[in-house]
Scaffold this motif. Structure first.
Motif, PDB file in Angstrom:
ATOM      1  N   SER A   3       0.767  -1.185  -0.173  1.00  0.00           N
ATOM      2  CA  SER A   3      -0.032   0.218  -0.073  1.00  0.00           C
ATOM      3  C   SER A   3       0.861   1.314   0.169  1.00  0.00           C
ATOM      4  O   SER A   3       0.629   2.242  -0.719  1.00  0.00           O
ATOM      5  N   VAL A   4       1.968   1.122   0.827  1.00  0.00           N
ATOM      6  CA  VAL A   4       3.021   2.168   0.889  1.00  0.00           C
ATOM      7  C   VAL A   4       3.682   2.648  -0.338  1.00  0.00           C
ATOM      8  O   VAL A   4       3.679   3.538  -1.026  1.00  0.00           O
ATOM      9  N   SER A   5       4.009   1.598  -0.907  1.00  0.00           N
ATOM     10  CA  SER A   5       4.777   1.516  -1.907  1.00  0.00           C
ATOM     11  C   SER A   5       4.199   1.930  -3.247  1.00  0.00           C
ATOM     12  O   SER A   5       4.301   2.704  -3.991  1.00  0.00           O
ATOM     13  N   ASN A   6       3.023   1.413  -3.373  1.00  0.00           N
ATOM     14  CA  ASN A   6       1.924   1.742  -4.436  1.00  0.00           C
ATOM     15  C   ASN A   6       1.684   3.285  -4.360  1.00  0.00           C
ATOM     16  O   ASN A   6       1.454   3.923  -5.495  1.00  0.00           O
ATOM     17  N   ALA A   7       1.340   3.687  -3.366  1.00  0.00           N
ATOM     18  CA  ALA A   7       1.020   5.101  -3.184  1.00  0.00           C
ATOM     19  C   ALA A   7       2.066   6.038  -3.497  1.00  0.00           C
ATOM     20  O   ALA A   7       1.818   6.867  -4.232  1.00  0.00           O
ATOM     21  N   ILE A   8       3.308   5.818  -3.151  1.00  0.00           N
ATOM     22  CA  ILE A   8       4.554   6.569  -3.450  1.00  0.00           C
ATOM     23  C   ILE A   8       4.617   6.644  -5.086  1.00  0.00           C
ATOM     24  O   ILE A   8       4.735   7.837  -5.583  1.00  0.00           O
ATOM     25  N   VAL A   9       4.504   5.439  -5.594  1.00  0.00           N
ATOM     26  CA  VAL A   9       4.900   5.249  -7.124  1.00  0.00           C
ATOM     27  C   VAL A   9       3.592   5.859  -7.926  1.00  0.00           C
ATOM     28  O   VAL A   9       4.053   6.660  -8.758  1.00  0.00           O
ATOM     29  N   LYS A  10       2.485   5.916  -7.223  1.00  0.00           N
ATOM     30  CA  LYS A  10       1.526   6.493  -8.132  1.00  0.00           C
ATOM     31  C   LYS A  10       1.611   8.185  -7.865  1.00  0.00           C
ATOM     32  O   LYS A  10       1.461   9.001  -8.948  1.00  0.00           O
ATOM     33  N   ALA A  11       2.083   8.684  -6.715  1.00  0.00           N
ATOM     34  CA  ALA A  11       2.341  10.208  -6.662  1.00  0.00           C
ATOM     35  C   ALA A  11       3.653  10.462  -7.520  1.00  0.00           C
ATOM     36  O   ALA A  11       3.748  11.566  -7.842  1.00  0.00           O
ATOM     37  N   ALA A  12       4.686   9.511  -7.502  1.00  0.00           N
ATOM     38  CA  ALA A  12       6.051  10.085  -8.252  1.00  0.00           C
ATOM     39  C   ALA A  12       6.385   8.655  -8.944  1.00  0.00           C
ATOM     40  O   ALA A  12       6.970   7.694  -8.581  1.00  0.00           O
ATOM     41  N   PRO A  13       5.764   8.673 -10.279  1.00  0.00           N
ATOM     42  CA  PRO A  13       6.084   7.393 -11.262  1.00  0.00           C
ATOM     43  C   PRO A  13       7.325   7.056 -11.408  1.00  0.00           C
ATOM     44  O   PRO A  13       7.810   6.036 -11.673  1.00  0.00           O
ATOM     45  N   SER A  14       8.320   7.964 -11.288  1.00  0.00           N
ATOM     46  CA  SER A  14       9.865   7.565 -11.376  1.00  0.00           C
ATOM     47  C   SER A  14      10.520   7.139 -10.146  1.00  0.00           C
ATOM     48  O   SER A  14      11.322   6.654  -9.930  1.00  0.00           O
ATOM     49  N   ALA A  15       9.805   7.105  -9.023  1.00  0.00           N
ATOM     50  CA  ALA A  15      10.065   6.511  -7.733  1.00  0.00           C
ATOM     51  C   ALA A  15      10.339   5.111  -7.824  1.00  0.00           C
ATOM     52  O   ALA A  15       9.565   4.114  -8.374  1.00  0.00           O
ATOM     53  N   ALA A  16      11.524   4.416  -7.031  1.00  0.00           N
ATOM     54  CA  ALA A  16      11.689   3.093  -6.863  1.00  0.00           C
ATOM     55  C   ALA A  16      11.469   3.134  -5.344  1.00  0.00           C
ATOM     56  O   ALA A  16      12.438   3.775  -4.776  1.00  0.00           O
ATOM     57  N   VAL A  17      10.806   2.146  -4.585  1.00  0.00           N
ATOM     58  CA  VAL A  17      10.642   2.243  -3.370  1.00  0.00           C
ATOM     59  C   VAL A  17      10.903   0.515  -2.870  1.00  0.00           C
ATOM     60  O   VAL A  17      10.646  -0.210  -3.364  1.00  0.00           O
ATOM     61  N   THR A  18      11.728   0.655  -1.626  1.00  0.00           N
ATOM     62  CA  THR A  18      12.046  -0.490  -0.912  1.00  0.00           C
ATOM     63  C   THR A  18      11.690  -0.470   0.343  1.00  0.00           C
ATOM     64  O   THR A  18      11.868   0.651   1.089  1.00  0.00           O
ATOM     65  N   VAL A  19      10.890  -1.481   0.748  1.00  0.00           N
ATOM     66  CA  VAL A  19      10.128  -1.273   2.128  1.00  0.00           C
ATOM     67  C   VAL A  19      10.904  -2.462   3.182  1.00  0.00           C
ATOM     68  O   VAL A  19      11.318  -3.499   2.759  1.00  0.00           O
ATOM     69  N   ASP A  20      11.307  -2.092   4.373  1.00  0.00           N
ATOM     70  CA  ASP A  20      12.042  -2.917   5.453  1.00  0.00           C
ATOM     71  C   ASP A  20      11.143  -2.869   6.432  1.00  0.00           C
ATOM     72  O   ASP A  20      10.996  -2.055   7.460  1.00  0.00           O
ATOM     73  N   LEU A  21      10.181  -4.023   6.530  1.00  0.00           N
ATOM     74  CA  LEU A  21       9.224  -3.963   7.466  1.00  0.00           C
ATOM     75  C   LEU A  21       9.908  -4.126   8.928  1.00  0.00           C
ATOM     76  O   LEU A  21       9.092  -3.501   9.978  1.00  0.00           O
ATOM     77  N   ALA A  22      10.731  -4.918   9.032  1.00  0.00           N
ATOM     78  CA  ALA A  22      11.368  -5.030  10.432  1.00  0.00           C
ATOM     79  C   ALA A  22      11.715  -3.907  11.215  1.00  0.00           C
ATOM     80  O   ALA A  22      11.430  -3.646  12.455  1.00  0.00           O
ATOM     81  N   THR A  23      12.288  -2.896  10.269  1.00  0.00           N
ATOM     82  CA  THR A  23      12.613  -1.488  10.770  1.00  0.00           C
ATOM     83  C   THR A  23      11.620  -0.481  10.706  1.00  0.00           C
ATOM     84  O   THR A  23      11.815   0.765  11.188  1.00  0.00           O
TER      85      THR A  23
END
Length: 67
Positions: free
Chosen positions: A18-38
Motif C-alpha cells: 500500500s505504501v509503495s503503490n501510493a508513493i509510485v502513484k504520486a511519483a511514477p519515477s520512484a523506486a521504493v524498497t520497504v523494510d518491515l522489520a525496521t
C-alpha cells in the motif's frame, strides 16, 4: 538520489504494498524498497520528502520523517 524515511504502522506485506503503490502513484519515477522489520522505506528517484509524506499519509500510515 535515495532517501530513507520511517513509516509507522506497517505490519505486513499488504501494508508495504500500500505504501509503495501510493508513493509510485504520486511519483511514477520512484523506486521504493520497504523494510518491515525496521519500519523504514528507501525511496530512489529524487522524490521530494513532501510528496512521500503525502503519499504515506494518504495510504493511511503515519510518516515518521527521515530515518
Amino acid at each position: 538520489m535515495t532517501d530513507a524515511y520511517k513509516v509507522l504502522g506497517m505490519t505486513c506485506g499488504g501494508c508495504a504494498r500500500s505504501v509503495s503503490n501510493a508513493i509510485v502513484k504520486a511519483a511514477p519515477s520512484a523506486a521504493v524498497t520497504v523494510d518491515l522489520a525496521t519500519g523504514t522505506i528507501i525511496v530512489a528517484g529524487g522524490v521530494a520528502p513532501e510528496t512521500v509524506q503525502q503519499a504515506v499519509e494518504g495510504a493511511g500510515f503515519d510518516f515518521g520523517g527521515a530515518a
